[in-house]
Design an enzyme around this catalytic site. Structure first.
Site, PDB file in Angstrom:
ATOM      1  N   HIS A  45     -35.046  48.795-104.929  1.00 53.59           N
ATOM      2  CA  HIS A  45     -35.286  48.178-103.617  1.00 53.59           C
ATOM      3  C   HIS A  45     -34.823  49.111-102.512  1.00 53.59           C
ATOM      4  CE1 HIS A  45     -35.124  45.091-100.404  1.00 53.59           C
ATOM      5  NE2 HIS A  45     -36.037  44.499-101.129  1.00 53.59           N
ATOM      6  N   PHE A  46     -35.359  50.099-102.187  1.00 58.22           N
ATOM      7  CA  PHE A  46     -36.514  50.822-102.682  1.00 58.22           C
ATOM      8  C   PHE A  46     -36.015  52.201-103.036  1.00 58.22           C
ATOM      9  CE2 PHE A  46     -37.985  47.613 -99.721  1.00 58.22           C
ATOM     10  CZ  PHE A  46     -38.930  46.943-100.470  1.00 58.22           C
TER      11      PHE A  46
END
Length: 130
Positions: free
Chosen positions: A35-36
């Protein structure tokens, strides 16, 4: 100094009124891998969970559960290495319900606000919660 799980330091705690705590966001959090991967961002729901946890600590006595959230705004990203200051203020309370307002800041910049966290009293904590 009072310890509140999930926070690195409690700056202020006035039971039934308000609380201020610091949470450091380490780069080693597993969530950053997905994420991410190229632009790691703390998921907003984890920031909201920290607000709710501090609200429970501010309410002090008994066990509380988050029932509803109103007016949440995520204004800026929170990432690895950030130090988040969370402030909560109890705006209303009965024996069974409570209303709390919350703000999260990184270096004096507001990153998230919650106009209303509604909590309800619980007889027993859920498994794995405070």
């Amino acid at each position: 100094m009072m310890l509140v799980p999930g926070f690195d330091r409690v700056v202020e705690l006035v039971p039934g009124e308000r609380a201020v705590a610091i949470r450091n966001i380490p780069a080693t959090l597993p969530v950053f891998a997905t994420h991410f991967a190229r632009f790691p961002v703390l998921p907003g729901v984890l920031l909201l969970e920290s607000m709710a946890d501090l609200a429970k600590a501010a309410l002090g006595d008994g066990h509380w559960r988050l029932r509803t959230v109103r007016g949440v705004r995520f204004r800026h990203f929170v990432g690895p290495g950030d130090q988040v200051e969370i402030r909560v203020e109890v705006t209303g309370r009965t024996d069974q319900t409570a209303q709390v307002r919350a703000t999260a800041r990184v270096e004096e910049r507001v990153v998230a606000t919650a106009r209303g966290l509604a909590l309800v009293a619980a007889e027993q904590p859920w498994e794995g919660t405070q």
